[in-house]
Design a protein around this motif. Structure first.
Motif, short mmCIF file in Angstrom:
data_model
loop_
_atom_site.label_atom_id
_atom_site.label_comp_id
_atom_site.label_asym_id
_atom_site.label_seq_id
_atom_site.Cartn_x
_atom_site.Cartn_y
_atom_site.Cartn_z
N SER B 161 85.45 18.51 77.34
CA SER B 161 84.85 18.16 78.63
C SER B 161 85.50 19.03 79.68
O SER B 161 86.53 19.67 79.44
CB SER B 161 85.08 16.68 78.96
OG SER B 161 86.33 16.52 79.59
N GLN B 163 87.10 18.07 81.97
CA GLN B 163 88.34 17.43 82.39
C GLN B 163 89.56 17.98 81.65
O GLN B 163 90.70 17.62 81.96
CB GLN B 163 88.27 15.91 82.16
CG GLN B 163 87.05 15.22 82.76
CD GLN B 163 86.85 15.59 84.21
OE1 GLN B 163 87.78 15.53 85.01
NE2 GLN B 163 85.63 16.00 84.57
N ARG B 164 89.35 18.79 80.62
CA ARG B 164 90.50 19.36 79.90
C ARG B 164 91.32 20.22 80.88
O ARG B 164 90.76 20.83 81.80
CB ARG B 164 90.01 20.24 78.75
CG ARG B 164 89.37 19.45 77.62
CD ARG B 164 90.29 19.34 76.42
NE ARG B 164 89.74 18.43 75.42
CZ ARG B 164 90.47 17.80 74.50
NH1 ARG B 164 91.78 17.99 74.45
NH2 ARG B 164 89.92 17.00 73.63
N GLN B 166 93.13 23.09 82.90
CA GLN B 166 92.67 24.46 83.16
C GLN B 166 93.41 25.50 82.30
O GLN B 166 92.89 26.56 82.02
CB GLN B 166 92.84 24.80 84.64
CG GLN B 166 91.92 23.99 85.55
CD GLN B 166 90.45 24.24 85.25
OE1 GLN B 166 89.97 25.36 85.32
NE2 GLN B 166 89.73 23.19 84.88
#
Lengths: 328, 328
Positions: B161, B163-164, B166
């Protein structure tokens, strides 16, 4: 139309069942693939179709020349596949041949050359394209349901027993487990993902019940020409009590995953929870082949596919034998 | 005993949950892995254990020197794993470190050297050995239930996703998907089958949601030193709506097949139909690690295993990057 069979190993059932569905076809002759082969087990099934009593020949060349069949199912001992197919094609007789259609690259090259000069059609018995669950998975990918497919892994698992023909013990007669078992998975992978770029394979004979050269199991890993990668695990280690169909595949794409498992096919995507794919009624592979020759429809597999998948299997076998990576 | 945490990425939960089960342990300090890292999300979980209020450090070296913890859970940004582990081991502090424990062969060599000179213990967070289904499969193989194991194939599939973190976009910080995802399957394969002889791997970035270097998927094929072969398919392509645990393995042996599927484990043999393997209650990995240090039991994983599995993952990554076969 006259259909004939040569040999009684492998999957002549595809041909017999196809003829059953075609009112204008009849199996008029059966020939042994080589001296001493017993083809008698085929006869009751054939007699069940319109009461046909096929003529049995001890010499398949004589049968070809006397009967002049429209098409032949070729499924003798595997090392005879190519030789018989070549003779049929030279006589303008259409062929559906058990896999592997060639035992090595030289045989494959000759087969391609003869096919190129023949007016007859040719196809290998890579029948799993006509199995409803694999066909549904293929069609769902092509319909874009998981976006671009990226990773494809498969399993082909057969049960072994001491009832397998004795020629499985010899590489020169059997061809190897990659060419007999894994080739199905190579075929459906090629069908879905297209050409291969790199191939690495490994196989071993541990646990082969004393069957000499016959590999019990192995793996193949590869990259695709269009990007992405996949692998296959294959074996003769299916437990004799196992009731689940152990031929599987999983295709992971940008938008979701499709899986073939135990005669069914499933899809789960980022947008929608797991659901079963609808399976179409199964069609006869041989019937589709004959209809395609008559210009009445397409066959899901053609000669070019057969040749390329055979080439991939031979490359994989070579990779496994030599423990080398092969760029195709 | 004082336990400390460095970094809040990955799986510090193993440490926190282990401490919860040990009356004589307490998490007394938490340090950031590097300037600006936010470790606040760890605090509520720790405060739940005996009301402990851990001291938070902006410099992990200062924390190590002031707190002198008995053991540390190391789980900062992945490129900092080795550096921090080395410093802990040099101070005689035991380490459970998130994988990969080294980003390259040089880091691995230094880590092994420092470990060899240290009195402290070290283990990677290859926690799936403590997952009840994989443990049951391992134990059933070791008990001889399928005879000699020959073919082992596995799947490790994670959902991705945006949301992992950076840093997944950069190989030098993340380490690659083989070292983060596939390494679990390499670990459980090594646990069951022993050392590897040849490794070929492939990976690709297609469908990685714009995460730069991060591979979406790949495959690894290998042969075992003791004979037989296996493969792994791994990906970040798990559908976000998929509710099935997609970490799997299948071990085919001379007498039958064991499979781990969706939190369960199954066996089918030539003698007996498919049945489910009984799962033992799950134990805490961190607790087992601490107990093993205290001489109160064995841990299913040790430093040598961690180093070898890390080496296999780095070799596989190299194979995939260069499209070459590697003899180990």
């Amino acid at each position: 139309m006259k259909i004939a069979l040569i040999g009684a190993f492998g999957h002549q059932g595809y041909v017999v069942n196809g003829v059953r569905e075609m009112p204008d076809c009849e199996i008029t002759a059966v020939a042994v693939g080589e001296k001493g082969e017993d083809v008698s087990k085929l006869i009751p099934g054939i007699k069940g179709i319109k009461g046909t009593e096929p003529r049995v020949y001890e010499d398949w060349r004589e049968m070809l020349d006397k009967e002049k069949p429209f098409a032949v199912g070729v499924s003798p001992m595997y090392c005879n596949h190519q030789k018989i197919s070549v003779e049929c094609l030279k006589r303008g007789i259409h062929v559906m041949c058990e896999k592997p259609v060639a035992m090595n690259m030289d045989e494959l090259a000759e087969l391609k050359e003869v096919y190129g000069k023949s007016d007859a059609e040719f196809v290998g018995m890579h029948a799993m394209r006509y199995q409803a669950n694999f066909r549904a998975a293929h069609d769902a990918v092509k319909a874009g349901l998981i976006g671009r497919p990226i990773l494809m892994n498969s399993q082909k698992s057969y049960a072994f027993s001491l009832q397998r023909p004795q020629f499985y013990k010899e590489r020169s007669k059997f061809g190897g487990t990659i060419c007999w078992v894994a080739v199905h998975a190579l075929d459906w992978t090629y069908w879905v993902m297209g050409g291969f770029k790199s191939i690495y394979a490994a196989h071993s004979r541990i646990g082969n019940m004393g069957y000499g050269d016959c590999e019990s199991s192995g793996v193949i890993a590869f990259t695709f020409s269009d990007g992405g990668q996949g692998c296959i695990n294959f074996d003769f280690l299916k437990a004799s009590t196992d009731k689940i169909a152990q031929d599987r595949c999983r295709i992971a794409g940008e938008k979701g995953v499709i899986e073939v498992y135990d005669k069914r096919a499933f899809i789960v995507t980022h947008d929608a929870e797991l659901r079963e794919l609808e399976l179409k009624p199964e069609e006869s592979f041989f019937k589709a082949f004959i209809k395609s020759i008559k210009g009445e429809g397409d066959c899901l597999l053609n000669a070019e596919d057969t040749f390329e998948v055979t080439r991939l299997a031979l490359l994989a076998r070579d990779s496994a034998d030599k423990d080398i990576l092969i760029k195709t």
